[in-house]
Design a protein around this motif. Structure first.
Motif, PDB file in Angstrom:
ATOM      1  N   VAL A   1       0.848  -1.194   0.000  1.00  0.00           N
ATOM      2  CA  VAL A   1       0.000   0.000   0.000  1.00  0.00           C
ATOM      3  C   VAL A   1       0.889   1.252   0.000  1.00  0.00           C
ATOM      4  CG1 VAL A   1      -1.715   1.346   1.286  1.00  0.00           C
ATOM      5  CG2 VAL A   1      -1.942  -1.147   1.143  1.00  0.00           C
ATOM      6  N   ALA A   2       1.966   1.209   0.786  1.00  0.00           N
ATOM      7  CA  ALA A   2       2.899   2.340   0.817  1.00  0.00           C
ATOM      8  C   ALA A   2       3.551   2.548  -0.550  1.00  0.00           C
ATOM      9  CB  ALA A   2       3.966   2.105   1.887  1.00  0.00           C
ATOM     10  N   ILE A   3       3.853   1.460  -1.252  1.00  0.00           N
ATOM     11  CA  ILE A   3       4.411   1.560  -2.602  1.00  0.00           C
ATOM     12  C   ILE A   3       3.370   2.164  -3.546  1.00  0.00           C
ATOM     13  CG2 ILE A   3       5.254   0.247  -4.591  1.00  0.00           C
ATOM     14  CD1 ILE A   3       6.448  -1.770  -2.563  1.00  0.00           C
ATOM     15  N   ALA A   4       2.112   1.726  -3.405  1.00  0.00           N
ATOM     16  CA  ALA A   4       1.034   2.270  -4.239  1.00  0.00           C
ATOM     17  C   ALA A   4       0.874   3.770  -4.006  1.00  0.00           C
ATOM     18  CB  ALA A   4      -0.275   1.537  -3.935  1.00  0.00           C
ATOM     19  N   ARG A   5       0.957   4.189  -2.752  1.00  0.00           N
ATOM     20  CA  ARG A   5       0.867   5.625  -2.438  1.00  0.00           C
ATOM     21  C   ARG A   5       2.003   6.387  -3.119  1.00  0.00           C
ATOM     22  NH1 ARG A   5       1.602   6.682   3.699  1.00  0.00           N
ATOM     23  NH2 ARG A   5       3.683   5.977   3.083  1.00  0.00           N
ATOM     24  N   ALA A   6       3.203   5.814  -3.102  1.00  0.00           N
ATOM     25  CA  ALA A   6       4.335   6.451  -3.774  1.00  0.00           C
ATOM     26  C   ALA A   6       4.088   6.564  -5.278  1.00  0.00           C
ATOM     27  CB  ALA A   6       5.612   5.659  -3.504  1.00  0.00           C
ATOM     28  N   LEU A   7       3.511   5.515  -5.869  1.00  0.00           N
ATOM     29  CA  LEU A   7       3.249   5.539  -7.316  1.00  0.00           C
ATOM     30  C   LEU A   7       2.186   6.567  -7.685  1.00  0.00           C
ATOM     31  CD1 LEU A   7       3.369   1.761  -8.324  1.00  0.00           C
ATOM     32  CD2 LEU A   7       5.029   3.549  -8.861  1.00  0.00           C
ATOM     33  N   MET A   8       1.267   6.885  -6.767  1.00  0.00           N
ATOM     34  CA  MET A   8       0.262   7.914  -7.026  1.00  0.00           C
ATOM     35  C   MET A   8       0.909   9.270  -7.285  1.00  0.00           C
ATOM     36  SD  MET A   8      -2.952   7.088  -7.293  1.00  0.00           S
ATOM     37  CE  MET A   8      -3.755   8.673  -7.084  1.00  0.00           C
ATOM     38  N   GLN A   9       2.128   9.451  -6.776  1.00  0.00           N
ATOM     39  CA  GLN A   9       2.847  10.708  -6.997  1.00  0.00           C
ATOM     40  C   GLN A   9       3.460  10.767  -8.403  1.00  0.00           C
ATOM     41  OE1 GLN A   9       4.574  10.490  -2.426  1.00  0.00           O
ATOM     42  NE2 GLN A   9       5.782  11.585  -3.949  1.00  0.00           N
ATOM     43  N   ASP A  10       3.479   9.635  -9.110  1.00  0.00           N
ATOM     44  CA  ASP A  10       4.128   9.528 -10.420  1.00  0.00           C
ATOM     45  C   ASP A  10       5.564  10.056 -10.337  1.00  0.00           C
ATOM     46  OD1 ASP A  10       4.398   8.911 -13.102  1.00  0.00           O
ATOM     47  OD2 ASP A  10       3.597  10.826 -13.800  1.00  0.00           O
ATOM     48  N   PRO A  11       6.366   9.491  -9.435  1.00  0.00           N
ATOM     49  CA  PRO A  11       7.702  10.029  -9.190  1.00  0.00           C
ATOM     50  C   PRO A  11       8.726   9.592 -10.222  1.00  0.00           C
ATOM     51  CG  PRO A  11       7.365   8.082  -7.852  1.00  0.00           C
ATOM     52  CD  PRO A  11       6.076   8.311  -8.601  1.00  0.00           C
ATOM     53  N   LYS A  12       9.794  10.373 -10.337  1.00  0.00           N
ATOM     54  CA  LYS A  12      10.938   9.989 -11.153  1.00  0.00           C
ATOM     55  C   LYS A  12      11.846   9.035 -10.371  1.00  0.00           C
ATOM     56  CE  LYS A  12      10.607  12.478 -15.011  1.00  0.00           C
ATOM     57  NZ  LYS A  12      11.658  13.446 -15.375  1.00  0.00           N
ATOM     58  N   ILE A  13      11.895   9.239  -9.060  1.00  0.00           N
ATOM     59  CA  ILE A  13      12.738   8.419  -8.183  1.00  0.00           C
ATOM     60  C   ILE A  13      11.878   7.877  -7.043  1.00  0.00           C
ATOM     61  CG2 ILE A  13      14.770   8.350  -6.673  1.00  0.00           C
ATOM     62  CD1 ILE A  13      15.878  10.737  -8.096  1.00  0.00           C
ATOM     63  N   ILE A  14      12.096   6.613  -6.670  1.00  0.00           N
ATOM     64  CA  ILE A  14      11.499   6.041  -5.472  1.00  0.00           C
ATOM     65  C   ILE A  14      12.639   5.693  -4.519  1.00  0.00           C
ATOM     66  CG2 ILE A  14      10.227   4.093  -4.492  1.00  0.00           C
ATOM     67  CD1 ILE A  14       8.578   3.976  -7.028  1.00  0.00           C
ATOM     68  N   LEU A  15      12.601   6.259  -3.321  1.00  0.00           N
ATOM     69  CA  LEU A  15      13.572   5.964  -2.280  1.00  0.00           C
ATOM     70  C   LEU A  15      12.903   5.055  -1.251  1.00  0.00           C
ATOM     71  CD1 LEU A  15      14.915   9.604  -1.683  1.00  0.00           C
ATOM     72  CD2 LEU A  15      15.832   7.875  -3.247  1.00  0.00           C
ATOM     73  N   ALA A  16      13.513   3.930  -0.962  1.00  0.00           N
ATOM     74  CA  ALA A  16      12.931   2.973  -0.021  1.00  0.00           C
ATOM     75  C   ALA A  16      13.914   2.756   1.128  1.00  0.00           C
ATOM     76  CB  ALA A  16      12.615   1.658  -0.723  1.00  0.00           C
ATOM     77  N   ASP A  17      13.515   3.175   2.322  1.00  0.00           N
ATOM     78  CA  ASP A  17      14.394   3.090   3.494  1.00  0.00           C
ATOM     79  C   ASP A  17      14.079   1.819   4.283  1.00  0.00           C
ATOM     80  OD1 ASP A  17      16.239   3.674   5.419  1.00  0.00           O
ATOM     81  OD2 ASP A  17      15.078   5.263   6.376  1.00  0.00           O
ATOM     82  N   GLU A  18      14.912   0.797   4.116  1.00  0.00           N
ATOM     83  CA  GLU A  18      14.720  -0.515   4.757  1.00  0.00           C
ATOM     84  C   GLU A  18      13.289  -1.022   4.547  1.00  0.00           C
ATOM     85  OE1 GLU A  18      17.105  -2.187   5.987  1.00  0.00           O
ATOM     86  OE2 GLU A  18      18.608  -0.906   6.940  1.00  0.00           O
ATOM     87  N   PRO A  19      12.836  -1.160   3.303  1.00  0.00           N
ATOM     88  CA  PRO A  19      11.436  -1.507   3.056  1.00  0.00           C
ATOM     89  C   PRO A  19      11.023  -2.905   3.486  1.00  0.00           C
ATOM     90  CG  PRO A  19      12.690  -1.639   1.022  1.00  0.00           C
ATOM     91  CD  PRO A  19      13.611  -1.034   2.046  1.00  0.00           C
ATOM     92  N   ILE A  20      12.006  -3.793   3.722  1.00  0.00           N
ATOM     93  CA  ILE A  20      11.644  -5.171   4.088  1.00  0.00           C
ATOM     94  C   ILE A  20      12.182  -5.577   5.450  1.00  0.00           C
ATOM     95  CG2 ILE A  20      11.448  -5.910   1.681  1.00  0.00           C
ATOM     96  CD1 ILE A  20      14.241  -7.197   1.984  1.00  0.00           C
ATOM     97  N   ALA A  21      12.694  -4.619   6.211  1.00  0.00           N
ATOM     98  CA  ALA A  21      13.354  -4.941   7.477  1.00  0.00           C
ATOM     99  C   ALA A  21      12.410  -5.591   8.487  1.00  0.00           C
ATOM    100  CB  ALA A  21      13.971  -3.682   8.082  1.00  0.00           C
ATOM    101  N   SER A  22      11.116  -5.246   8.440  1.00  0.00           N
ATOM    102  CA  SER A  22      10.182  -5.783   9.423  1.00  0.00           C
ATOM    103  C   SER A  22       9.295  -6.892   8.853  1.00  0.00           C
ATOM    104  CB  SER A  22       9.299  -4.655   9.975  1.00  0.00           C
ATOM    105  OG  SER A  22       8.582  -4.030   8.925  1.00  0.00           O
ATOM    106  N   LEU A  23       9.664  -7.420   7.667  1.00  0.00           N
ATOM    107  CA  LEU A  23       8.830  -8.412   7.002  1.00  0.00           C
ATOM    108  C   LEU A  23       9.441  -9.807   7.065  1.00  0.00           C
ATOM    109  CD1 LEU A  23       7.874  -6.437   3.749  1.00  0.00           C
ATOM    110  CD2 LEU A  23       6.687  -6.481   5.947  1.00  0.00           C
ATOM    111  N   ASP A  24       8.584 -10.824   6.993  1.00  0.00           N
ATOM    112  CA  ASP A  24       9.057 -12.205   6.917  1.00  0.00           C
ATOM    113  C   ASP A  24       9.630 -12.450   5.514  1.00  0.00           C
ATOM    114  OD1 ASP A  24       6.928 -13.542   5.089  1.00  0.00           O
ATOM    115  OD2 ASP A  24       5.749 -12.419   6.550  1.00  0.00           O
ATOM    116  N   PRO A  25      10.386 -13.536   5.326  1.00  0.00           N
ATOM    117  CA  PRO A  25      11.047 -13.767   4.028  1.00  0.00           C
ATOM    118  C   PRO A  25      10.110 -13.782   2.829  1.00  0.00           C
ATOM    119  CG  PRO A  25      11.992 -15.192   5.694  1.00  0.00           C
ATOM    120  CD  PRO A  25      10.821 -14.512   6.339  1.00  0.00           C
TER     121      PRO A  25
END
Length: 271
Positions: free
Chosen positions: A153-177
């Motif tokens: 959902v957070a990625i979808a929100r970022a895509l709504m901005q139609d950005p040139k760059i996406i910066l992801a700060d530890e996007p999987i640190a709290s997720l299971d494999p």
């Protein structure tokens, strides 16, 4: 496209990022690795202008980002979307509304105050959710979703901005494999299909090798490695992490097969 020159950030006597230099000439997926406190998050926050550099410059497509203020700075933050480890969603708000928050910088104060969105934006938000495989979650509260779903959902929100760059700060640190792989594949697909630059801070070597075109290693605020995934050998990793000969990549793995193999080896050692 992106030129980072001698970028430095000091907090009192502590130097969090020390004269970082990065050149990116085309949309690329870049992984930044290093120990906690290496300066990875501070570097991304400066690129997004959530934090101001002490010295140095950031230039994107000829525009000096470090000079931007007010509306120009907010416009840059629309073109340079940020995804955080803790998702930063509104828990009690439905999923599609959270995604629509990606348009806040483009809307009037009145529309924002009364939560008014054009039908075209709502349809676009649902299309993005469908692309990420979670369109059926659109009417649910964000807090009802799993961690992996919330990050999409957070990625979808970022895509709504139609950005040139996406910066992801530890996007999987709290997720299971399993969810970690789904999220990283989503970012990789966005890079390949949309031609967007993606820069992700990562804490696992196998993830950087598998999904990224280029890997940057940071140690004590300095860039100590900048190369291809194939060049990220165990010896190089030891240098980046300041580890000894007993350094094991399995300890940082998100690959299910590697984790299973490590667990089996540990069990055999105990037996």
């Amino acid at each position: 496209m992106l030129h980072i020159d001698a970028l430095t950030k000091r907090f009192g006597e502590k130097t969090a990022v020390d004269s970082a230099n990065i050149e990116v000439d085309k949309p690329t997926m870049i992984g930044i690795i290093g120990r906690s406190g290496a300066g990875k998050s501070t570097l991304l926050r400066m690129v997004n202008r959530l934090s101001d550099p002490t010295e140095g410059s950031i230039v994107f497509e000829g525009e000096n980002i470090t000079d931007l203020k007010g509306a120009a700075k907010r416009n840059w933050q629309s073109r340079c979307a940020m995804i955080f480890q803790q998702f930063n969603l509104v828990p009690r708000m439905d999923v599609v509304s959270n995604v629509l928050h990606g348009t806040l910088n483009q809307r009037s104060t009145f529309a924002t105050l009364f939560n008014l969105y054009p039908q075209s934006d709502i349809h676009h938000a649902i299309e993005i959710l469908d692309r990420l495989g979670i369109a059926e979650q659109a009417p649910k509260r964000a807090e009802a979703l799993s961690g992996g779903q919330q990050q999409r959902v957070a990625i979808a929100r970022a895509l709504m901005q139609d950005p040139k760059i996406i910066l992801a700060d530890e996007p999987i640190a709290s997720l299971d494999p399993m969810n970690a792989q789904v999220v990283m594949q989503s970012l990789r697909t966005i890079h390949e299909e949309d031609g967007r630059m993606v820069i992700a801070n990562l804490h696992t070597l196998d993830t950087a090798r598998r999904y990224c075109d280029r890997v940057i290693g940071m140690r004590d605020g300095r860039i100590v490695f900048d190369g291809t995934p194939a060049q990220l050998t165990t010896g190089v990793a030891r240098d980046i992490y300041g580890a000894g000969a007993d350094f094991s990549e399995a300890a940082t793995s998100t690959e299910i097969e590697t984790l299973d193999r490590s667990a089996k080896q540990a069990a055999e050692a105990v037996a």
